[in-house]
Write a protein that holds these residues in place. Structure first.
Motif, PDB file in Angstrom:
ATOM      1  N   ASP A 142       2.341  10.139  13.257  1.00  0.00           N
ATOM      2  CA  ASP A 142       3.772   9.829  13.121  1.00  0.00           C
ATOM      3  C   ASP A 142       3.976   8.327  13.298  1.00  0.00           C
ATOM      4  N   ILE A 143       3.583   7.580  12.261  1.00  0.00           N
ATOM      5  CA  ILE A 143       3.644   6.109  12.301  1.00  0.00           C
ATOM      6  C   ILE A 143       4.895   5.577  11.599  1.00  0.00           C
ATOM      7  N   GLY A 144       5.833   6.458  11.358  1.00  0.00           N
ATOM      8  CA  GLY A 144       7.064   6.077  10.678  1.00  0.00           C
ATOM      9  C   GLY A 144       6.952   6.337   9.185  1.00  0.00           C
ATOM     10  N   ARG A 145       8.073   6.632   8.589  1.00  0.00           N
ATOM     11  CA  ARG A 145       8.114   6.986   7.165  1.00  0.00           C
ATOM     12  C   ARG A 145       7.476   5.892   6.289  1.00  0.00           C
ATOM     13  N   THR A 146       7.874   4.661   6.495  1.00  0.00           N
ATOM     14  CA  THR A 146       7.333   3.559   5.693  1.00  0.00           C
ATOM     15  C   THR A 146       5.836   3.414   5.928  1.00  0.00           C
ATOM     16  N   GLY A 147       5.408   3.505   7.175  1.00  0.00           N
ATOM     17  CA  GLY A 147       3.992   3.395   7.496  1.00  0.00           C
ATOM     18  C   GLY A 147       3.154   4.461   6.818  1.00  0.00           C
ATOM     19  N   ILE A 148       3.638   5.687   6.826  1.00  0.00           N
ATOM     20  CA  ILE A 148       2.928   6.803   6.186  1.00  0.00           C
ATOM     21  C   ILE A 148       2.858   6.586   4.683  1.00  0.00           C
ATOM     22  N   ARG A 149       3.963   6.191   4.091  1.00  0.00           N
ATOM     23  CA  ARG A 149       3.987   6.005   2.636  1.00  0.00           C
ATOM     24  C   ARG A 149       3.067   4.865   2.205  1.00  0.00           C
ATOM     25  N   LEU A 150       3.075   3.749   2.932  1.00  0.00           N
ATOM     26  CA  LEU A 150       2.203   2.629   2.579  1.00  0.00           C
ATOM     27  C   LEU A 150       0.731   2.961   2.834  1.00  0.00           C
ATOM     28  N   ALA A 151       0.447   3.681   3.902  1.00  0.00           N
ATOM     29  CA  ALA A 151      -0.938   4.114   4.162  1.00  0.00           C
ATOM     30  C   ALA A 151      -1.422   5.020   3.031  1.00  0.00           C
ATOM     31  N   THR A 152      -0.541   5.862   2.532  1.00  0.00           N
ATOM     32  CA  THR A 152      -0.879   6.757   1.427  1.00  0.00           C
ATOM     33  C   THR A 152      -1.174   5.957   0.159  1.00  0.00           C
ATOM     34  N   VAL A 153      -0.371   4.940  -0.115  1.00  0.00           N
ATOM     35  CA  VAL A 153      -0.618   4.087  -1.285  1.00  0.00           C
ATOM     36  C   VAL A 153      -1.995   3.444  -1.169  1.00  0.00           C
ATOM     37  N   ARG A 154      -2.326   2.934   0.009  1.00  0.00           N
ATOM     38  CA  ARG A 154      -3.635   2.294   0.215  1.00  0.00           C
ATOM     39  C   ARG A 154      -4.778   3.266  -0.096  1.00  0.00           C
ATOM     40  N   THR A 155      -4.692   4.466   0.460  1.00  0.00           N
ATOM     41  CA  THR A 155      -5.748   5.462   0.251  1.00  0.00           C
ATOM     42  C   THR A 155      -5.811   5.877  -1.216  1.00  0.00           C
ATOM     43  N   ALA A 156      -4.662   6.064  -1.835  1.00  0.00           N
ATOM     44  CA  ALA A 156      -4.630   6.475  -3.243  1.00  0.00           C
ATOM     45  C   ALA A 156      -5.263   5.425  -4.144  1.00  0.00           C
ATOM     46  N   LEU A 157      -4.996   4.158  -3.887  1.00  0.00           N
ATOM     47  CA  LEU A 157      -5.599   3.095  -4.696  1.00  0.00           C
ATOM     48  C   LEU A 157      -7.117   3.070  -4.514  1.00  0.00           C
TER      49      LEU A 157
END
Length: 167
Positions: A142-157
């Protein structure tokens, strides 16, 4: 000035350059990121040679209609599951001209989590037309909505590069 943090912009630049050199196109299928992966890629000049299309499928109906995710899969496993992410990536790949696809589905919070599927749980799948299929279950916390979304972008790339077998 980029809309994205420097590391995401750099990764996206590398993907656009490398994929363009190889003549590869990408399709994205996004739920919890709401188009941020496609946005990160299209932030880069020259991305039109690489990004074929992006699907933002926030609802189950959109996942079924746009990507062909099975209603039985959604009922049995839920929208946030390995099975759904795999079908999303498959649907994006075969409903596009892309050589590689990436799909994400998860719980960005702050609400919506449960003991079984907590906030920060994201399933990511990448597939290629050569038959390579990848999946990662990420538990960002639970690192915050923005944190989760940006972490997901990093992993997806990262997974796009892996699926294209360009390491």
């Amino acid at each position: 000035m980029s809309l994205f943090p420097g590391d995401i912009e750099e990764r996206a630049q590398d993907i656009i350059r490398t994929f363009a050199e190889k003549g590869l196109m990408v399709a994205t299928a996004e739920s919890c990121t709401g188009g941020l992966i496609a946005g990160a890629l299209t932030e880069i000049s020259g991305s039109s040679a690489v990004v074929d299309r992006g699907f933002v499928t926030y609802t189950n109906i959109a996942k079924m209609e746009m990507l062909g995710v099975g209603q039985t899969v959604l009922r049995a496993f839920g929208a946030v599951s390995r099975e759904t992410a795999l079908q999303m990536a498959h649907g994006a790949l075969f409903r596009s001209k892309a050589a590689v696809s990436v799909a994400v589905t998860g719980i960005a919070g702050p609400g919506g989590g449960s003991t079984e599927k907590p906030v920060g749980l994201v399933h990511i799948s990448a597939q290629s037309r050569t038959g390579l299929i990848l999946h990662r279950e990420m538990r960002y916390g639970d690192i915050g909505r923005t944190g989760i979304r940006l972490a997901t972008v990093r992993t997806a790339l990262e997974m796009l590069v892996e699926a294209a077998d360009l390491k």
